[in-house]
Write an enzyme that holds these catalytic residues in place. Structure first.
Site, short mmCIF file in Angstrom:
data_model
loop_
_atom_site.label_atom_id
_atom_site.label_comp_id
_atom_site.label_asym_id
_atom_site.label_seq_id
_atom_site.Cartn_x
_atom_site.Cartn_y
_atom_site.Cartn_z
N ALA A 63 0.87 -1.18 0.00
CA ALA A 63 0.00 0.00 0.00
C ALA A 63 0.90 1.22 0.00
CB ALA A 63 -0.91 -0.02 1.22
N GLU A 111 -0.59 -9.39 0.00
CA GLU A 111 -2.01 -9.61 0.29
C GLU A 111 -2.83 -9.71 -1.01
OE1 GLU A 111 -1.88 -6.20 2.95
OE2 GLU A 111 -2.58 -7.47 4.59
C1 HXC Z 1 4.88 4.26 -1.73
C2 HXC Z 1 6.68 3.26 -2.73
C3 HXC Z 1 6.38 2.04 -2.09
C4 HXC Z 1 5.25 2.00 -1.23
C5 HXC Z 1 8.15 1.78 -3.29
N1 HXC Z 1 7.78 3.04 -3.46
N2 HXC Z 1 7.32 1.15 -2.45
N3 HXC Z 1 5.93 4.35 -2.56
N4 HXC Z 1 4.54 3.14 -1.09
N5 HXC Z 1 4.85 0.89 -0.62
C6 HXC Z 1 8.43 4.06 -4.28
C7 HXC Z 1 9.66 4.64 -3.63
O1 HXC Z 1 9.31 5.62 -2.70
C8 HXC Z 1 10.40 5.18 -4.81
O2 HXC Z 1 9.83 6.40 -5.19
C9 HXC Z 1 10.08 4.18 -5.91
O3 HXC Z 1 8.90 3.49 -5.49
C10 HXC Z 1 11.17 3.13 -6.10
O4 HXC Z 1 11.43 2.52 -4.84
P1 HXC Z 1 12.89 2.48 -4.17
O5 HXC Z 1 12.69 2.34 -2.71
O6 HXC Z 1 13.74 3.62 -4.64
O7 HXC Z 1 13.45 1.14 -4.80
P2 HXC Z 1 14.50 0.11 -4.14
O8 HXC Z 1 15.61 0.89 -3.45
O9 HXC Z 1 14.89 -0.84 -5.21
O10 HXC Z 1 13.69 -0.64 -3.00
C11 HXC Z 1 12.61 -1.48 -3.34
C12 HXC Z 1 11.79 -1.82 -2.05
C13 HXC Z 1 11.45 -0.51 -1.32
C14 HXC Z 1 12.66 -2.71 -1.15
C15 HXC Z 1 10.57 -2.59 -2.48
O11 HXC Z 1 10.83 0.40 -2.26
C16 HXC Z 1 10.51 -0.70 -0.17
O12 HXC Z 1 10.91 -1.16 0.90
N6 HXC Z 1 9.24 -0.30 -0.35
C17 HXC Z 1 8.25 -0.36 0.71
C18 HXC Z 1 7.82 -1.78 0.93
C19 HXC Z 1 6.81 -1.89 2.06
O13 HXC Z 1 7.15 -1.58 3.22
N7 HXC Z 1 5.58 -2.31 1.71
C20 HXC Z 1 4.51 -2.45 2.70
C21 HXC Z 1 3.77 -1.16 2.88
S1 HXC Z 1 2.58 -1.32 4.12
P3 HXC Z 1 10.74 7.69 -5.57
O14 HXC Z 1 9.75 8.77 -5.79
O15 HXC Z 1 11.66 7.90 -4.41
O16 HXC Z 1 11.47 7.24 -6.82
C22 HXC Z 1 1.28 -2.10 3.39
C23 HXC Z 1 0.05 -2.19 4.24
C24 HXC Z 1 -1.08 -2.88 3.53
O17 HXC Z 1 1.32 -2.53 2.29
C25 HXC Z 1 -2.38 -2.75 4.31
C26 HXC Z 1 -2.94 -1.40 4.35
C27 HXC Z 1 -4.30 -1.27 5.04
#
Ligand code: HXC
Length: 258
Positions: A63, A111
């Protein structure tokens, strides 16, 4: 802006989450579009749906954290419901669904894949529920579907540690059904989807309902659900076509979904 695309390929459909600049992260617009696109899937025309993510890096990286960071308690509850309602729509779609997991499937992405019937992964796929590292719980069904798919002990280990796992471990714990080299994933998903699409669609729909509904209840009720759905197949032209062909030692005519 089309954040969700649906391509029809004969009897199968390919639904793509298309926001690669944010690794296909799910904001409320993407989730709403997913809901709208799912409403357009016609089970009369499409017999199996593949769900995947645009680009080579991510299925869905979760998300949208930027959007979630500002939510109040009430807005958080509403956001969870928005996702849960759409994922439940996907889970109960009256055709089989295959997640083709082509990269990161984290949080809401994991999910989303678990709301599909079958998960196929590329060797580059990474699964995880990192939510507790962000101060939240999995909120799009992860606490429920992960426990049902891999058992409560493994689900709790993965969710409490927020540990990501690679495709081979996901295969070993039964979270995914097969792993392929990245360049072969979509072809393999389409091969499976076309094989499914060649079988009797009403019978497959009944199998999906029997498995899904049966898992939510006790065995006495579950076998009753099966009996009713089994019986309903004898009202179909496809059953008559296939069984008559068997007895006449010939291949059945193509199934008509009738
Ligand atoms: C918003 C995201 C994102 C996310 C990636 N991006 N994941 N933006 N929400 N979940 C964006 C980054 O900010 C970045 O934008 C671009 O995508 C590329 O990502 P990078 O981080 O630069 O890439 P990389 O270094 O290769 O890392 C990949 C990654 C990392 C390991 C997947 O992006 C990451 O950890 N993302 C978050 C993963 C996460 O925690 N997901 C769970 C979220 S909670 P810019 O603009 O900087 O280029 C969830 C809850 C669900 O899902 C239930 C809700 C009710």
């Amino acid at each position: 802006m089309a954040f969700v695309e649906l391509e029809k390929k004969g009897l199968i459909g390919v639904l793509t989450i298309n926001r690669p600049e944010a690794l296909n992260a799910l904001n409320d617009q993407v989730i709403s579009q997913l809901s709208e696109v799912l409403d357009t899937v016609d089970p009369g025309e499409t017999r199996c749906l593949i769900v995947t993510g645009a680009g080579s890096k991510a299925f869905v990286a979760g998300a949208d954290i930027a959007q979630m960071s500002k939510l109040t308690k009430e807005e958080g509850t509403a956001f969870g419901k928005l996702g849960n309602d759409v994922f439940r729509k996907l889970e109960t779609l009256p055709i089989p669904t295959i997640a083709a997991v082509n990269g990161f499937a984290l949080g809401g992405g994991c999910e989303l894949s678990m709301s599909c019937d079958i998960r196929l992964a590329s060797e580059t796929a990474v699964f995880g529920q990192p939510e507790v590292g962000l101060g939240i719980t999995p909120g799009f069904g992860g606490t429920q579907r992960m426990a049902r798919l891999v058992g409560p002990g493994k689900a709790k280990e993965l969710i409490y540690t927020a540990r990501n796992i690679k495709a081979p471990e996901a295969l070993a714990i039964g979270l995914v059904q097969a792993v392929y080299p990245a360049e072969e994933l979509m072809a393999e998903a389409e091969k499976m989807a076309n094989r499914i699409a060649g079988n009797a669609p009403i019978a497959i729909r009944a199998c999906k309902k029997a498995i899904n509904d049966g898992l939510q209840t006790d065995m006495d009720k579950a076998v009753e659900i099966e009996e009713e759905l089994f019986g309903s197949c004898f009202d179909t032209a496809d059953q008559k076509n296939a069984m008559t062909a068997f007895l006449e030692k010939r291949k059945h005519d193509p199934f008509e979904n009738k």
